[in-house]
Design a protein around this motif. Structure first.
Motif, short mmCIF file in Angstrom:
data_model
loop_
_atom_site.label_atom_id
_atom_site.label_comp_id
_atom_site.label_asym_id
_atom_site.label_seq_id
_atom_site.Cartn_x
_atom_site.Cartn_y
_atom_site.Cartn_z
N THR A 202 0.82 -1.22 0.00
CA THR A 202 0.00 0.00 0.00
C THR A 202 0.85 1.27 0.00
O THR A 202 0.31 2.36 -0.14
N ALA A 203 2.17 1.16 0.18
CA ALA A 203 3.03 2.35 0.07
C ALA A 203 3.08 2.84 -1.38
O ALA A 203 3.34 4.01 -1.63
N SER A 204 2.84 1.91 -2.34
CA SER A 204 2.63 2.33 -3.73
C SER A 204 1.29 1.76 -4.19
O SER A 204 0.28 2.02 -3.53
N ASP A 205 1.26 0.99 -5.27
CA ASP A 205 -0.04 0.60 -5.81
C ASP A 205 -0.47 -0.82 -5.46
O ASP A 205 -1.39 -1.35 -6.09
N ARG B 110 -2.29 -3.56 -2.83
CA ARG B 110 -3.49 -3.40 -1.99
C ARG B 110 -3.37 -4.05 -0.62
O ARG B 110 -4.32 -4.08 0.14
N LEU B 111 -2.20 -4.57 -0.30
CA LEU B 111 -1.99 -5.12 1.05
C LEU B 111 -0.92 -4.31 1.76
O LEU B 111 0.10 -3.94 1.17
N ALA B 112 -1.17 -4.05 3.05
CA ALA B 112 -0.20 -3.30 3.87
C ALA B 112 1.07 -4.15 4.03
O ALA B 112 1.01 -5.38 3.96
N PRO B 113 2.20 -3.49 4.26
CA PRO B 113 3.46 -4.23 4.44
C PRO B 113 3.35 -5.34 5.49
O PRO B 113 3.86 -6.44 5.28
N THR C 73 9.33 4.41 -3.83
CA THR C 73 9.28 4.67 -2.39
C THR C 73 9.83 3.49 -1.59
O THR C 73 9.74 2.34 -2.04
N VAL C 74 10.40 3.83 -0.43
CA VAL C 74 10.86 2.77 0.50
C VAL C 74 10.03 2.82 1.79
O VAL C 74 10.39 2.19 2.78
N ASP C 75 8.91 3.53 1.79
CA ASP C 75 8.10 3.68 3.01
C ASP C 75 7.61 2.35 3.56
O ASP C 75 7.61 2.13 4.77
N GLY C 76 7.16 1.46 2.68
CA GLY C 76 6.65 0.15 3.12
C GLY C 76 7.75 -0.68 3.74
O GLY C 76 7.57 -1.32 4.79
N LEU C 77 8.88 -0.65 3.09
CA LEU C 77 10.07 -1.36 3.57
C LEU C 77 10.49 -0.85 4.95
O LEU C 77 10.73 -1.63 5.88
N LEU C 78 10.56 0.49 5.10
CA LEU C 78 10.99 1.08 6.37
C LEU C 78 10.01 0.74 7.48
O LEU C 78 10.41 0.51 8.62
N ARG C 79 8.71 0.69 7.13
CA ARG C 79 7.70 0.34 8.13
C ARG C 79 7.98 -1.03 8.71
O ARG C 79 7.87 -1.25 9.91
N LEU C 80 8.34 -1.97 7.83
CA LEU C 80 8.63 -3.33 8.30
C LEU C 80 9.95 -3.37 9.07
O LEU C 80 10.06 -4.03 10.10
N GLN C 81 10.95 -2.64 8.55
CA GLN C 81 12.26 -2.68 9.21
C GLN C 81 12.21 -2.02 10.59
O GLN C 81 12.98 -2.39 11.47
N ASN C 82 11.30 -1.04 10.76
CA ASN C 82 11.23 -0.33 12.05
C ASN C 82 10.25 -0.95 13.03
O ASN C 82 10.14 -0.50 14.16
N SER C 83 9.50 -1.95 12.58
CA SER C 83 8.54 -2.57 13.50
C SER C 83 9.24 -3.70 14.25
O SER C 83 10.46 -3.79 14.27
N SER C 84 8.46 -4.59 14.83
CA SER C 84 9.03 -5.62 15.72
C SER C 84 10.10 -6.45 15.01
O SER C 84 10.04 -6.66 13.80
N PRO C 85 11.10 -6.91 15.76
CA PRO C 85 12.17 -7.70 15.15
C PRO C 85 11.65 -9.01 14.55
O PRO C 85 10.57 -9.48 14.92
N HIS D 267 0.49 -7.45 -6.48
CA HIS D 267 -0.19 -6.20 -6.13
C HIS D 267 -1.46 -6.44 -5.32
O HIS D 267 -2.05 -5.49 -4.83
N ALA D 268 -1.93 -7.70 -5.27
CA ALA D 268 -3.22 -8.03 -4.64
C ALA D 268 -4.38 -7.29 -5.30
O ALA D 268 -5.34 -6.90 -4.63
N ILE D 269 -4.27 -7.07 -6.60
CA ILE D 269 -5.37 -6.46 -7.36
C ILE D 269 -6.21 -7.61 -7.93
O ILE D 269 -5.68 -8.46 -8.64
N PRO D 270 -7.54 -7.66 -7.59
CA PRO D 270 -8.37 -8.76 -8.08
C PRO D 270 -8.30 -8.86 -9.61
O PRO D 270 -8.35 -7.85 -10.31
N GLY D 271 -8.16 -10.08 -10.10
CA GLY D 271 -8.12 -10.30 -11.54
C GLY D 271 -6.72 -10.20 -12.12
O GLY D 271 -6.51 -10.52 -13.28
N ARG D 272 -5.76 -9.75 -11.32
CA ARG D 272 -4.39 -9.67 -11.82
C ARG D 272 -3.58 -10.79 -11.19
O ARG D 272 -3.45 -10.86 -9.97
#
Ligand code: AMP
Ligand code: ZN
Ligand code: FE
Ligand code: FE
Length: 283
Positions: free
Chosen positions: A10-13, A15-18, A40-52, A246-251
């Motif tokens: 979901t940090a880009s296109d 449909r599932l959160a990191p 963007t690296v926002d999704g990646l950083l979210r995972l890297q900064n969350s629980s080990p 991408h978790a886009i239905p039909g793709r």
């Protein structure tokens, strides 16, 4: 042991959160994953900064997907194993994502003129705070309005390159994308080369200093896979692959774990990264 080195959130296109990606990757038994959001690296950083990392969870390799600046072809370059906080990288990502916002707004104006009005604010709601707004968000707004049955149908009619609703976003030249990834300690990889649609251009990008080729991709035929395996062998490049999920239905693929590559390929990529340390940090 399997891996998936091409995943959007979901940090880009996507449909599932990191966090959901991580959970589903673990459930699918993936040993290595890479989050490769557009610009963007926002999704990646979210995972890297969350629980080990917990036992049973996959190793997360830093990743990103850039679009290169070629007039007639869609050329995507993936980056792996870089330091996502490198200031020059952050500066470029800021420019790219800011331009994507104005592009999405101009796109809604263009679509309205073509007889498909959708509000820019609805597109932003659909994007749900994504750092990187893209055509699939705009397409989803058109599907929601009932103009088209699926996101793919919108692309085919309006949003593919050279279709009437298409607008480019700011793109960095391929040579500079490659340098940017390398300067951050990572390895640039040519994404889905069969989708470039021109093997002379593929070879040109190889000569620019790419480090690997994404041989395994859901849109590559068995013949194309053999062809790009031979090219990687000839040019001594790393071989990578991923589901472009991408978790886009039909793709395709609809589920994580449906399209994987051998974990050995991820290991080879990791051991080629200059940020790689024996304790596993900095991947
Ligand atoms: P953008 O970076 O905003 O130009 O959009 C790129 C995204 O659009 C990527 O996720 C592509 O996979 C997706 N995309 C490109 N062409 C198509 C298509 N024909 N059908 C569905 N998605 C597409
Ligand atoms: Zn995408
Ligand atoms: Fe791509
Ligand atoms: Fe992708």
């Amino acid at each position: 042991m399997t891996a998936d080195l091409h995943i959007h959130t979901t940090a880009s296109d996507g449909r599932l959160a990191p966090e959901d990606i991580l959970e589903r990757a673990a459930a699918a038994g993936l040993a290595y994953i890479a989050i490769t959001d557009h610009d963007t690296v926002d999704g990646l950083l979210r995972l890297q900064n969350s629980s080990p990392a917990r036992p049973g969870q996959p190793v997360i390799l830093s990743g990103i997907e850039f679009s290169a600046d070629f007039p007639d072809n869609e050329v995507h370059i993936l980056g792996y194993g870089f330091d996502p906080l490198r200031p020059e990288l952050q500066r470029q990502l800021e420019l790219l994502t800011r331009d994507r916002l104005t592009r999405a707004e101009r796109m809604t104006a263009k679509l309205a003129a073509l007889g498909y009005p959708v509000s820019f604010s609805r597109v932003l709601e659909i994007a749900g705070g994504a750092a990187s707004v893209g055509r699939p968000h705009v397409a989803a707004a058109l599907v929601e309005k009932g103009y088209f049955p699926t996101v793919s149908a919108v692309f085919e009619a309006l949003l593919e390159k050279n279709k009437p609703g298409y607008l480019p976003h700011y793109k960095i030249p391929a040579r500079d994308i490659i340098k940017l990834i390398q300067a951050a300690g990572g390895i640039p990889v040519l994404a889905h080369p069969a989708l470039v649609g021109d093997d002379r251009l593929v070879r040109e990008i190889v000569r620019l200093g790419i480090g690997g080729i994404e041989v395994y991709h859901p849109e590559h035929t068995p013949r194309q896979i053999q062809h790009y395996l031979a090219l990687a062998d000839e040019t001594r490049l790393l071989v990578t692959g991923g589901s472009d999920f991408h978790a886009i239905p039909g793709r395709y693929p609809e589920r994580l774990g449906e399209f994987t590559i051998p974990a050995q390929l991820a290991l080879r990529l990791i051991s080629s990264c200059s940020t790689h340390e024996t304790d596993g940090s900095g991947i």
